[in-house]
Design a protein around this motif. Structure first.
Motif, PDB file in Angstrom:
ATOM      1  N   GLU A 100      23.075  42.542  12.898  1.00 12.85           N
ATOM      2  CA  GLU A 100      21.812  41.786  12.947  1.00 12.85           C
ATOM      3  C   GLU A 100      22.053  40.279  13.019  1.00 12.85           C
ATOM      4  O   GLU A 100      21.127  39.502  13.204  1.00 12.85           O
ATOM      5  N   SER A 102      23.824  38.946  15.347  1.00 14.33           N
ATOM      6  CA  SER A 102      24.081  38.567  16.735  1.00 14.33           C
ATOM      7  C   SER A 102      22.769  38.134  17.397  1.00 14.33           C
ATOM      8  O   SER A 102      21.682  38.463  16.912  1.00 14.33           O
ATOM      9  N   HIS A 103      22.916  37.397  18.460  1.00  8.72           N
ATOM     10  CA  HIS A 103      21.739  36.892  19.190  1.00  8.72           C
ATOM     11  C   HIS A 103      22.105  36.808  20.654  1.00  8.72           C
ATOM     12  O   HIS A 103      23.241  36.467  20.993  1.00  8.72           O
ATOM     13  N   TYR A 104      21.144  37.122  21.529  1.00  9.10           N
ATOM     14  CA  TYR A 104      21.477  37.177  22.946  1.00  9.10           C
ATOM     15  C   TYR A 104      21.851  35.819  23.530  1.00  9.10           C
ATOM     16  O   TYR A 104      22.382  35.741  24.627  1.00  9.10           O
TER      17      TYR A 104
ATOM     18  N   PRO B  21      20.409  42.457  21.266  1.00  7.89           N
ATOM     19  CA  PRO B  21      21.495  42.242  20.307  1.00  7.89           C
ATOM     20  C   PRO B  21      20.898  42.055  18.908  1.00  7.89           C
ATOM     21  O   PRO B  21      19.926  41.335  18.743  1.00  7.89           O
ATOM     22  N   GLY B  22      21.457  42.741  17.953  1.00 12.28           N
ATOM     23  CA  GLY B  22      20.956  42.641  16.587  1.00 12.28           C
ATOM     24  C   GLY B  22      20.010  43.766  16.193  1.00 12.28           C
ATOM     25  O   GLY B  22      19.644  43.900  15.022  1.00 12.28           O
ATOM     26  N   CYS B  23      19.601  44.595  17.154  1.00 11.88           N
ATOM     27  CA  CYS B  23      18.668  45.698  16.871  1.00 11.88           C
ATOM     28  C   CYS B  23      19.302  46.706  15.908  1.00 11.88           C
ATOM     29  O   CYS B  23      20.490  47.035  16.040  1.00 11.88           O
ATOM     30  N   GLY B  24      18.501  47.202  14.983  1.00 10.23           N
ATOM     31  CA  GLY B  24      19.002  48.188  14.030  1.00 10.23           C
ATOM     32  C   GLY B  24      19.392  49.510  14.667  1.00 10.23           C
ATOM     33  O   GLY B  24      20.184  50.282  14.106  1.00 10.23           O
ATOM     34  N   ILE B 205      14.589  42.827  15.360  1.00 11.50           N
ATOM     35  CA  ILE B 205      14.813  41.397  15.084  1.00 11.50           C
ATOM     36  C   ILE B 205      14.120  40.498  16.112  1.00 11.50           C
ATOM     37  O   ILE B 205      14.015  39.298  15.913  1.00 11.50           O
ATOM     38  N   ARG B 212      14.905  41.005   9.040  1.00 12.60           N
ATOM     39  CA  ARG B 212      16.307  40.775   8.651  1.00 12.60           C
ATOM     40  C   ARG B 212      16.434  40.806   7.125  1.00 12.60           C
ATOM     41  O   ARG B 212      17.481  41.131   6.585  1.00 12.60           O
TER      42      ARG B 212
END
Lengths: 181, 274
Positions: A100, A102-104, B21-24, B205, B212
């Motif tokens: 969680e 991370s970021h695009y 990115p970051g998805c559960g 997210i 989060r």
């Protein structure tokens, strides 16, 4: 830097069996590699190609370390542990970067911060195992692995200045996905 | 010939997830494949069925049989698969919108029918694929969607309380931030004979960035699983939405079709004759 047993408990379990310790070490490296690959894949899909190569490189390093542990483990009986039987102090292994976070639009600077955080946790895990274990072989291996992790931490600290810290609004997107009208 | 021990990786396909990115849901996929690896069934003995939504993409990311079906109909599809092929291990993957709104009716009847399958419902309290609208589990005062700028004003559905009332026999809640614990719940769900539901709090997210914070809010239940309905209901109310673990394991046997179903159509038609 020495660690008290009380501090060690915040980072590591008490593992007195060499096989069990090596099972944890193998999982730590394999899962780190899988997570870096997963992050590389997701960045590739979202066209953030700048960071893909670095995530792949980190995955490769983790696989190399897993191979080293595997060679040591060949001399011992390493038990198969179910995913929920590992005794990590957190829900995931110490070198599995939190997905969680991370970021695009993340940059190589962020990738290295993530990797540094992981390696520091890995170092503390092994240092903690060395302090807590009653088994001389586990202590010796854990100390060796902790020293290796310290080297990785130093390497990453050398790499980080090569990449500029992004501006405060690095995640600003003029065409964001979160448009719901 | 010696059986080959499959790993979690073997249950993943070569298709790369397109989740944010970051998805559960990444961790839920990992938990499902880990649970399947521990279960050890060959790839061709497992089917993953889904409806529509971000989380419903899971069949494409696994290497077992898969069916990415129509919105809200995953449980109906999966029931058919299991009844036609009782030898298969059947999993159903989907989200809160797919399962509780569009598929709400099927959800109730899947719970009471108790066909032997495992339903992993990823709850992020939002419709993510359509860009962030309130779902059946969204809090009444959530104002971040332009469709509901003053909140929905509607009470959120409590999926596990509903499942308990409708007769589900294995009820659990997990968290994507604890993929190992979640793998255990899914593993136990697969082993349970009958309909198993595992609600997974899986943050979105992108449209619900505040989720989060769930990482610091989730905690293990203080209780072991019970087979007492009243007790399970009390625990669900007492511990709220952020406790994880198996809540209820009931004793009812899995659905077993009775009879051979060979009544002639003409006989059936007579029942409906005006």
């Amino acid at each position: 830097m020495s660690m008290t047993p009380e501090e060690a408990q915040n980072h590591a379990p008490k593992l007195d069996d060499v096989g069990e310790f090596l099972a944890h070490s193998l999982a730590l490296e394999n899962e780190a590699a899988e997570r870096y690959d997963e992050l590389a894949d997701s960045m590739e899909v979202h066209n953030n190609h700048d960071v893909v190569a670095l995530f792949r490189k980190l995955a490769e390093f983790s696989r190399m370390h897993a191979q080293e542990v595997k060679e040591i483990a060949a001399k011992y009986e390493v038990p198969h542990l179910k995913p929920w039987e590992f005794q990590w102090v957190d829900p995931e292994g110490p070198e599995s970067g939190a997905i969680e976070n991370s970021h695009y639009k993340m940059t190589n600077w962020h990738v290295l911060q993530l990797a540094l955080h992981n390696e520091e946790r890995g170092q503390k895990f092994y240092a903690g195992c060395a302090v807590l274990s009653d088994n001389a072989d586990v202590k010796k291996l854990a100390q060796e692995f902790a020293e290796e992790e310290s080297e990785h931490v130093d390497t990453l600290k050398e790499w980080i200045p090569r990449y500029p810290k992004p501006k405060e609004n690095w995640d600003e997107d003029m065409d964001p996905p979160a448009v719901n009208e | 010939m010696e059986a080959v021990q499959l790993t979690a990786k073997d249950y993943k396909s070569a298709v790369k997830p397109i989740w944010c990115p970051g998805c559960g849901d990444y961790s839920v996929l990992a938990a499902i494949t880990n649970a399947l690896a521990e279960h050890g069934r060959p790839l061709h003995d497992v089917a993953v069925i889904s409806g529509i939504g971000c989380s419903s993409r899971i069949p494409a990311y696994t290497s077992v049989y898969g069916f990415h079906g129509v919105h809200g109909r995953s449980l109906a599809l999966a029931s058919g698969v299991k009844l036609a092929r009782p030898d298969l291990t059947v999993l159903v993957a989907g989200g809160d919108g797919d399962g509780l709104s569009i598929g709400g009716n099927h959800f109730l009847h899947a719970c009471r029918r108790n066909v032997d399958m495992t339903y992993v419902i990823m709850d992020n309290q939002v419709y993510g694929m359509t860009k962030g609208q309130a779902s059946p589990t969204t809090d009444a005062d959530w104002t971040q969607s332009k469709l509901t700028p003053e909140g929905t004003g509607v009470n959120p559905v409590q999926p596990l309380t509903l499942a308990l009332a409708a007769g589900a026999q294995f009820i659990a809640r997990g968290f994507s931030g604890n993929p190992r614990g979640l793998a255990k719940l899914i593993y136990e769900g697969i082993n349970h004979p009958g309909f198993s539901i595992i609600q997974v709090m899986s943050p979105c997210i992108t449209y619900r960035p505040e989720q989060r914070d769930w990482k610091s809010m989730m905690k293990d239940s203080a209780y072991e699983a019970t087979d007492n309905l009243a007790e399970a209901n009390r625990r669900l109310l007492e511990e709220g939405d952020f406790s994880t673990g198996v809540i209820y394991k009931g004793p009812k046997p899995a659905f077993n079709p009775i009879g051979s179903g060979n009544t002639p159509i003409a006989e059936i038609e007579k029942e409906f004759a005006l």
